[in-house]
Design a protein around this motif. Structure first.
Motif, PDB file in Angstrom:
ATOM      1  N   VAL A   8       0.947  -1.114  -0.109  1.00  0.00           N
ATOM      2  CA  VAL A   8      -0.182  -0.023  -0.040  1.00  0.00           C
ATOM      3  C   VAL A   8       0.834   1.627   0.060  1.00  0.00           C
ATOM      4  O   VAL A   8       1.811   1.229   0.919  1.00  0.00           O
ATOM      5  CB  VAL A   8      -0.900   0.105   1.255  1.00  0.00           C
ATOM      6  N   THR A   9       0.332   2.240  -0.828  1.00  0.00           N
ATOM      7  CA  THR A   9       1.378   3.355  -1.077  1.00  0.00           C
ATOM      8  C   THR A   9       0.661   4.443  -1.350  1.00  0.00           C
ATOM      9  O   THR A   9      -0.643   4.553  -1.318  1.00  0.00           O
ATOM     10  CB  THR A   9       2.573   3.060  -2.191  1.00  0.00           C
ATOM     11  N   THR A  10       1.428   5.559  -1.326  1.00  0.00           N
ATOM     12  CA  THR A  10       0.506   6.946  -1.650  1.00  0.00           C
ATOM     13  C   THR A  10       1.106   7.446  -3.036  1.00  0.00           C
ATOM     14  O   THR A  10       1.947   7.101  -3.523  1.00  0.00           O
ATOM     15  CB  THR A  10       0.927   8.052  -0.584  1.00  0.00           C
ATOM     16  N   PRO A  11       0.161   8.434  -3.418  1.00  0.00           N
ATOM     17  CA  PRO A  11       0.553   8.943  -4.693  1.00  0.00           C
ATOM     18  C   PRO A  11       1.944   9.676  -4.569  1.00  0.00           C
ATOM     19  O   PRO A  11       2.262  10.099  -3.516  1.00  0.00           O
ATOM     20  CB  PRO A  11      -0.366  10.151  -5.079  1.00  0.00           C
ATOM     21  N   GLY A  12       2.814  10.053  -5.806  1.00  0.00           N
ATOM     22  CA  GLY A  12       3.900  10.732  -5.569  1.00  0.00           C
ATOM     23  C   GLY A  12       5.189   9.700  -5.967  1.00  0.00           C
ATOM     24  O   GLY A  12       4.900   8.637  -6.347  1.00  0.00           O
ATOM     25  N   GLU A  13       6.351  10.455  -6.322  1.00  0.00           N
ATOM     26  CA  GLU A  13       7.511   9.468  -6.701  1.00  0.00           C
ATOM     27  C   GLU A  13       8.011   8.739  -5.591  1.00  0.00           C
ATOM     28  O   GLU A  13       8.150   9.264  -4.544  1.00  0.00           O
ATOM     29  CB  GLU A  13       8.648  10.542  -7.326  1.00  0.00           C
ATOM     30  N   GLN A  14       8.280   7.395  -5.822  1.00  0.00           N
ATOM     31  CA  GLN A  14       8.786   6.730  -4.897  1.00  0.00           C
ATOM     32  C   GLN A  14       9.424   5.413  -5.339  1.00  0.00           C
ATOM     33  O   GLN A  14       9.254   5.048  -6.875  1.00  0.00           O
ATOM     34  CB  GLN A  14       7.893   6.159  -3.983  1.00  0.00           C
ATOM     35  N   ASP A  15      10.216   4.326  -4.852  1.00  0.00           N
ATOM     36  CA  ASP A  15      10.780   3.251  -5.223  1.00  0.00           C
ATOM     37  C   ASP A  15       9.847   2.248  -4.528  1.00  0.00           C
ATOM     38  O   ASP A  15       9.599   2.049  -3.411  1.00  0.00           O
ATOM     39  CB  ASP A  15      12.203   2.849  -4.893  1.00  0.00           C
ATOM     40  N   LEU A  16       9.597   1.018  -5.467  1.00  0.00           N
ATOM     41  CA  LEU A  16       8.985   0.036  -5.119  1.00  0.00           C
ATOM     42  C   LEU A  16       9.798  -1.270  -4.985  1.00  0.00           C
ATOM     43  O   LEU A  16      10.646  -1.375  -6.124  1.00  0.00           O
ATOM     44  CB  LEU A  16       7.748  -0.400  -5.821  1.00  0.00           C
ATOM     45  N   THR A  17       9.912  -2.126  -4.062  1.00  0.00           N
ATOM     46  CA  THR A  17      10.642  -3.300  -4.349  1.00  0.00           C
ATOM     47  C   THR A  17       9.748  -4.396  -4.589  1.00  0.00           C
ATOM     48  O   THR A  17       8.786  -4.534  -3.578  1.00  0.00           O
ATOM     49  CB  THR A  17      11.502  -3.617  -2.807  1.00  0.00           C
ATOM     50  N   LEU A  18       9.985  -5.207  -5.466  1.00  0.00           N
ATOM     51  CA  LEU A  18       8.948  -6.340  -6.070  1.00  0.00           C
ATOM     52  C   LEU A  18       9.807  -7.535  -6.071  1.00  0.00           C
ATOM     53  O   LEU A  18      11.147  -7.504  -6.623  1.00  0.00           O
ATOM     54  CB  LEU A  18       8.624  -6.017  -7.159  1.00  0.00           C
TER      55      LEU A  18
END
Length: 154
Positions: free
Chosen positions: A63-73
Motif C-alpha cells: 500500500v502506497t501513496t501518490p507521488g514519486e517513490q521506489d517499490l521493491t518487488l
C-alpha cells in the motif's frame, strides 16, 4: 424358389451365433487401448521438462501513496523461493502511471522500480498492475493475476 427363401429366413431366425467374434474383439481392443493410454500418460506426467511453475510477485510496500517513490518487488515461485532473471513490469491500473516501469530480478528475486502514481479526480484509491516476464528456459509462466499495489490518497 419361395420355399427356399422361407427356409433361409427360418434358418436365420434360429441361428444364435450372429456376430459372436465381434464383441470379444471390441473388448480386447478397448482393454489394450486403455492400458496403452495409461502407460503414455504416466510417461508424460513423469517428464519434468513439461511442467510449468507459476510465478507471483510480492511488492514492498503493498500500500502506497501518490507521488514519486521506489517499490521493491520480489519474484517468487509457488513455494516462496526467489526467482532470478525475471522481468517485472508495473503499469497503471485504476491508479494512473505515466508509461510503464520495468526492472529485472536479481539473485534474491528482488527488483526495484521507480514509479510516480497518481489518482484521478475524486478518487481516494486505485491500483497498479504488476506482470512478470519469466526468465528464459521455459520452466516458468505467469498466467494468473499477480498481487496489485494499492495507491491511497494521503
Amino acid at each position: 424358389m419361395l420355399a427356399t427363401e422361407r427356409r433361409r429366413l427360418a434358418d436365420l431366425r434360429r441361428d444364435e451365433r450372429a456376430i459372436e467374434g465381434l464383441p470379444v474383439r471390441l473388448v480386447i481392443a478397448l482393454v489394450v487401448g486403455v492400458a496403452s493410454l495409461s502407460v503414455m500418460l504416466n510417461m508424460v506426467s513423469g517428464v519434468q521438462g513439461l511442467a510449468v511453475t507459476e510465478l507471483d510477485v510480492r511488492p514492498e510496500p503493498e500500500v502506497t501513496t501518490p507521488g514519486e517513490q521506489d517499490l521493491t518487488l520480489t519474484v517468487v515461485g509457488p513455494d516462496g523461493q526467489p526467482v532470478a532473471g525475471a522481468t517485472v513490469v508495473v503499469s497503471g491500473g485504476s491508479a494512473h502511471l505515466d508509461g510503464v516501469a520495468t526492472a529485472r530480478s536479481d539473485a534474491d528475486g528482488s527488483a526495484t522500480v521507480s514509479v510516480a502514481p497518481s489518482l484521478g479526480p475524486n478518487r481516494e484509491q486505485g491500483t497498479l498492475s504488476v506482470s512478470i516476464k519469466p526468465p528464459a528456459g521455459g520452466q516458468y509462466a505467469d498466467r494468473r493475476g499477480n498481487t496489485r499495489i494499492l495507491v491511497v490518497a494521503e
